[in-house]
Motif scaffolding. Structure first.
Motif, short mmCIF file in Angstrom:
data_model
loop_
_atom_site.label_atom_id
_atom_site.label_comp_id
_atom_site.label_asym_id
_atom_site.label_seq_id
_atom_site.Cartn_x
_atom_site.Cartn_y
_atom_site.Cartn_z
N HIS A 136 0.84 -1.20 0.00
CA HIS A 136 0.00 0.00 0.00
C HIS A 136 0.88 1.25 0.00
O HIS A 136 2.06 1.19 0.31
N ASP A 138 0.70 4.99 1.82
CA ASP A 138 -0.04 5.85 2.75
C ASP A 138 -0.43 7.10 1.95
O ASP A 138 0.43 7.75 1.36
N HIS A 191 4.59 -0.10 -0.17
CA HIS A 191 5.38 -0.96 0.71
C HIS A 191 4.45 -1.97 1.39
O HIS A 191 3.26 -1.71 1.56
N ARG A 222 4.09 9.22 11.82
CA ARG A 222 3.75 10.08 10.68
C ARG A 222 3.29 11.44 11.18
O ARG A 222 2.86 11.57 12.33
FE LIG Z 1 2.38 2.01 5.42
#
Ligand SMILES: [Fe+2]
Ligand SMILES: O=C(O)CCC(=O)C(=O)O
Length: 329
Positions: A136, A138, A191, A222
């Motif tokens: 996926h 982000d 990733h 994040r």
């Molecule tokens: Fe991720």
């Protein structure tokens, strides 16, 4: 070309295949933060021994026995600051009651010193051997550049795939390492971790070696984005794709106004004069309705079908006022 290899280890037979390209699977043990191999997407960096064994233990204590940990299909997960929605890979912008624990400040300080934006969101994933996370990206609109993954308790192989051409790189993330996913690797690559119990990787002598996975906990830090992403990877950028969708909607609106609505208004009288007789099949269809039915003709033009049957309630509508001016009732 593909090569098939067989490796025996504790009487278990592993059969694995490798692309003969050098970058198939790279052990990180020779890699320093400043010298990522050329085959890695740019912006992907690994720092080994980022935390000490004591720090690892402290981080585990802070996260492992949290009662609010969610059980996902493939692993357990806990969010701090904001929830990361794995279905959409987007952030839920409603703040959670629990922020990133203050005790993590010394670790955060370390990667802020490396130039990473201070995070306000943390996801803790617990993977048992055999568990993973699908490939996926982000979403760009949710988080700033610079996503950090710290591995606790087990080495693991993480896979990266280029969203542009499907190129793949697999990287060993050693226990207590810190992975920085930024720029190209963050914006135009996906990733993920393949669910399996053993990873086959390149050994120091260029042969192959098998790593048995243990329970692994990862900390993903994040920073939630507060303005639109303006990265140069616009093809994969949901912020910029949303903008271009708005733009094309406006453009389509204008085209329709100019080339459809305006044209019908201009040609209304000629159009009505040349279309006064109902088509026989349509007329027969309308006449087949039971007495008292409701006939709704949307885009009725000069209304030539509204009078086909006297035993119906008929309603006509048209966007062009000029066409309605020529009603033949
Ligand atoms: Fe991720
Ligand atoms: O487990 C990891 O290291 C990565 C987790 C991840 O990619 C995510 O939570 O989005």
């Amino acid at each position: 070309m593909m090569v098939l290899k067989q490796i025996f280890c504790n009487s278990v037979l592993f059969i694995s295949y490798f692309f003969t390209l050098n970058f198939s699977c790279i052990s990180a043990n020779m890699i320093d933060l400043k010298e990522s191999p050329k085959v890695w997407p740019s912006g992907l960096k690994l720092k080994e021994n980022f935390i000490s064994e004591e720090e690892e233990e402290k981080l585990l204590d802070l996260t492992v026995s949290d009662p609010q940990t969610l059980q996902l299909k493939h692993r357990t997960v806990k969010h701090y600051g904001f929830e990361f929605k794995y279905g959409s890979n987007k952030v839920d912008r409603n703040p959670l009651p629990n922020a990133i624990p203050e005790e993590m400040e010394p670790i955060i300080k370390k990667f802020v010193e490396l130039g990473i934006t201070r995070p306000n969101q943390l996801t803790v994933n617990h993977y048992a051997p055999g568990q993973g996370i699908p490939l996926h990206t982000d979403t760009h609109s949710s988080f700033e550049d610079g996503i950090i993954s710290i591995s606790l308790c087990s080495d693991i192989v993480m896979d990266f795939m280029s969203n542009d051409d499907g190129r793949r790189v697999s990287i060993v993330l050693p226990r207590r390492s810190c992975l920085i996913i930024s720029q190209e690797s963050r914006y135009s690559w996906s990733h993920g971790i393949t669910p399996r119990k053993y990873d086959v990787t390149q050994a120091a002598d260029n042969g192959l070696t098998v790593i048995r996975r243990e329970n692994r906990t990862s900390l993903t830090f994040r920073k939630v984005r507060t303005s639109k992403c303006d990265c140069t990877f616009s093809r994969w950028c949901d912020s910029q794709l949303e903008d271009s969708a708005d733009l094309s909607e406006k453009t389509a609106d204008n085209i329709e106004r100019k080339h459809v609505f305006h044209v019908y208004d201009e040609i209304a009288s000629h159009f009505s004069e040349t279309r006064h007789s109902p088509w026989p099949n349509v007329k027969a269809f309308i006449k087949s309705f039971p007495v008292g039915s409701l006939l709704l003709d949307i885009g009725c033009g000069n209304g030539k079908y509204l009078t086909c049957s006297q035993s119906l309630f008929s309603i006509g509508t048209d966007r062009s006022k000029q066409l309605l001016n020529g009603l033949v009732l």
